[in-house]
Design a protein around this motif. Structure first.
Motif, PDB file in Angstrom:
ATOM      1  N   SER A 108     -32.789   9.289 -48.539  1.00 41.40           N
ATOM      2  CA  SER A 108     -32.582   7.936 -49.066  1.00 41.40           C
ATOM      3  C   SER A 108     -31.412   7.911 -50.047  1.00 41.40           C
ATOM      4  N   GLU A 132     -34.809   7.304 -31.644  1.00 42.93           N
ATOM      5  CA  GLU A 132     -36.027   6.536 -31.946  1.00 42.93           C
ATOM      6  C   GLU A 132     -36.774   7.105 -33.142  1.00 42.93           C
ATOM      7  N   GLU A 133     -36.738   8.433 -33.303  1.00 40.63           N
ATOM      8  CA  GLU A 133     -37.479   9.067 -34.388  1.00 40.63           C
ATOM      9  C   GLU A 133     -36.950   8.686 -35.769  1.00 40.63           C
ATOM     10  N   SER A 134     -35.713   8.198 -35.833  1.00 38.23           N
ATOM     11  CA  SER A 134     -35.151   7.818 -37.128  1.00 38.23           C
ATOM     12  C   SER A 134     -34.979   6.310 -37.289  1.00 38.23           C
ATOM     13  N   ALA A 135     -35.473   5.526 -36.340  1.00 38.71           N
ATOM     14  CA  ALA A 135     -35.297   4.074 -36.388  1.00 38.71           C
ATOM     15  C   ALA A 135     -35.901   3.465 -37.649  1.00 38.71           C
ATOM     16  N   ALA A 136     -37.100   3.867 -38.013  1.00 35.51           N
ATOM     17  CA  ALA A 136     -37.754   3.308 -39.196  1.00 35.51           C
ATOM     18  C   ALA A 136     -36.978   3.654 -40.460  1.00 35.51           C
ATOM     19  N   PHE A 137     -36.477   4.875 -40.534  1.00 38.27           N
ATOM     20  CA  PHE A 137     -35.692   5.299 -41.697  1.00 38.27           C
ATOM     21  C   PHE A 137     -34.436   4.440 -41.841  1.00 38.27           C
ATOM     22  N   GLY A 139     -33.857   1.501 -40.572  1.00 39.19           N
ATOM     23  CA  GLY A 139     -34.271   0.134 -40.879  1.00 39.19           C
ATOM     24  C   GLY A 139     -34.573  -0.043 -42.357  1.00 39.19           C
ATOM     25  N   ALA A 140     -35.274   0.927 -42.946  1.00 36.11           N
ATOM     26  CA  ALA A 140     -35.598   0.867 -44.373  1.00 36.11           C
ATOM     27  C   ALA A 140     -34.344   0.946 -45.244  1.00 36.11           C
ATOM     28  N   CYS A 141     -33.284   1.532 -44.712  1.00 40.05           N
ATOM     29  CA  CYS A 141     -32.024   1.655 -45.449  1.00 40.05           C
ATOM     30  C   CYS A 141     -31.081   0.473 -45.204  1.00 40.05           C
ATOM     31  N   ARG A 172     -27.309   1.302 -34.359  1.00 41.07           N
ATOM     32  CA  ARG A 172     -27.683   0.667 -35.621  1.00 41.07           C
ATOM     33  C   ARG A 172     -26.402   0.221 -36.322  1.00 41.07           C
TER      34      ARG A 172
END
Length: 194
Positions: A108, A132-137, A139-141, A172
């Motif tokens: 982060s 896909e494994e880092s999509a949430a990360f 998105g949060a950034c 992204r």
């Protein structure tokens, strides 16, 4: 995007290094960290080869007090061909935190430093292809999914031969002065990814 530093951020030395300012020793240290971070792609990062596709223009680096590199992101400004005409982007890649520094907020902190750096480049968008494994990360950034983009680029090749690939997944976008919607439709990358 939060701008406060956490404890892991203050414990590290952060810097932005232009590609031409890096020494061979630094390239070797970056390559070793990337090889540890990307097990399946470690064959790319041998000796002083600290990139996989196109060489970055500059890098955001975090080092420990003992000068070990524990976080890295590379970027290069470039034009891509978009449906509305040429689009200047910051192509981002090689985003990594060494295995020994994970779970401590370093990722982060890296993304905050990267965004701050990218905002000084006067480019409308930053673009990365992420799994896909880092999509949430991502998105949060603050990186939006570019689900309507189909990108044609030259894939990495160890022997130097390029293979043209068209891919519509994992893109992204970080708006830096323009809207994420500019990166949609058929995009011609005209080169390799960072």
């Amino acid at each position: 995007m939060p701008t406060t530093d956490d404890d892991s951020d203050r414990a590290l030395r952060w810097r932005v290094a232009a590609e031409s300012d890096l020494s061979l020793d630094e390239h070797e240290a970056i390559a070793a960290m990337l090889a540890r971070s990307f097990d399946d792609w470690s064959f790319w990062f041998v000796g002083g080869r600290s990139w996989a596709g196109i060489e970055p223009e500059a890098r955001v680096l975090a080092t420990t007090a003992s000068r070990a590199i524990v976080a890295h992101a590379g970027f290069r400004r470039m034009f891509v061909r978009a449906p509305d005409g040429p689009l200047l982007v910051a192509a981002v890649g090689l985003i990594a935190v060494s295995p020994e520094a994970r779970e401590a907020g370093v990722g982060s902190a890296l993304m905050r430093r990267l965004e701050t750096t990218l905002r000084t480049l006067d480019v409308p968008l930053a673009v990365v292809q992420a799994g896909e494994e880092s999509a949430a990360f991502f998105g949060a950034c603050g990186w939006a999914a570019a689900d309507e983009a189909t990108v044609t680029y030259v894939d990495y090749s160890v022997n130097g031969a390029g293979v043209t690939v068209t891919d519509d997944s994992g893109w992204r976008v970080l708006p830096l002065g323009d809207t994420a919607e500019r990166f949609r439709g058929a995009i011609s990358w005209d080169g390799q990814l960072v």
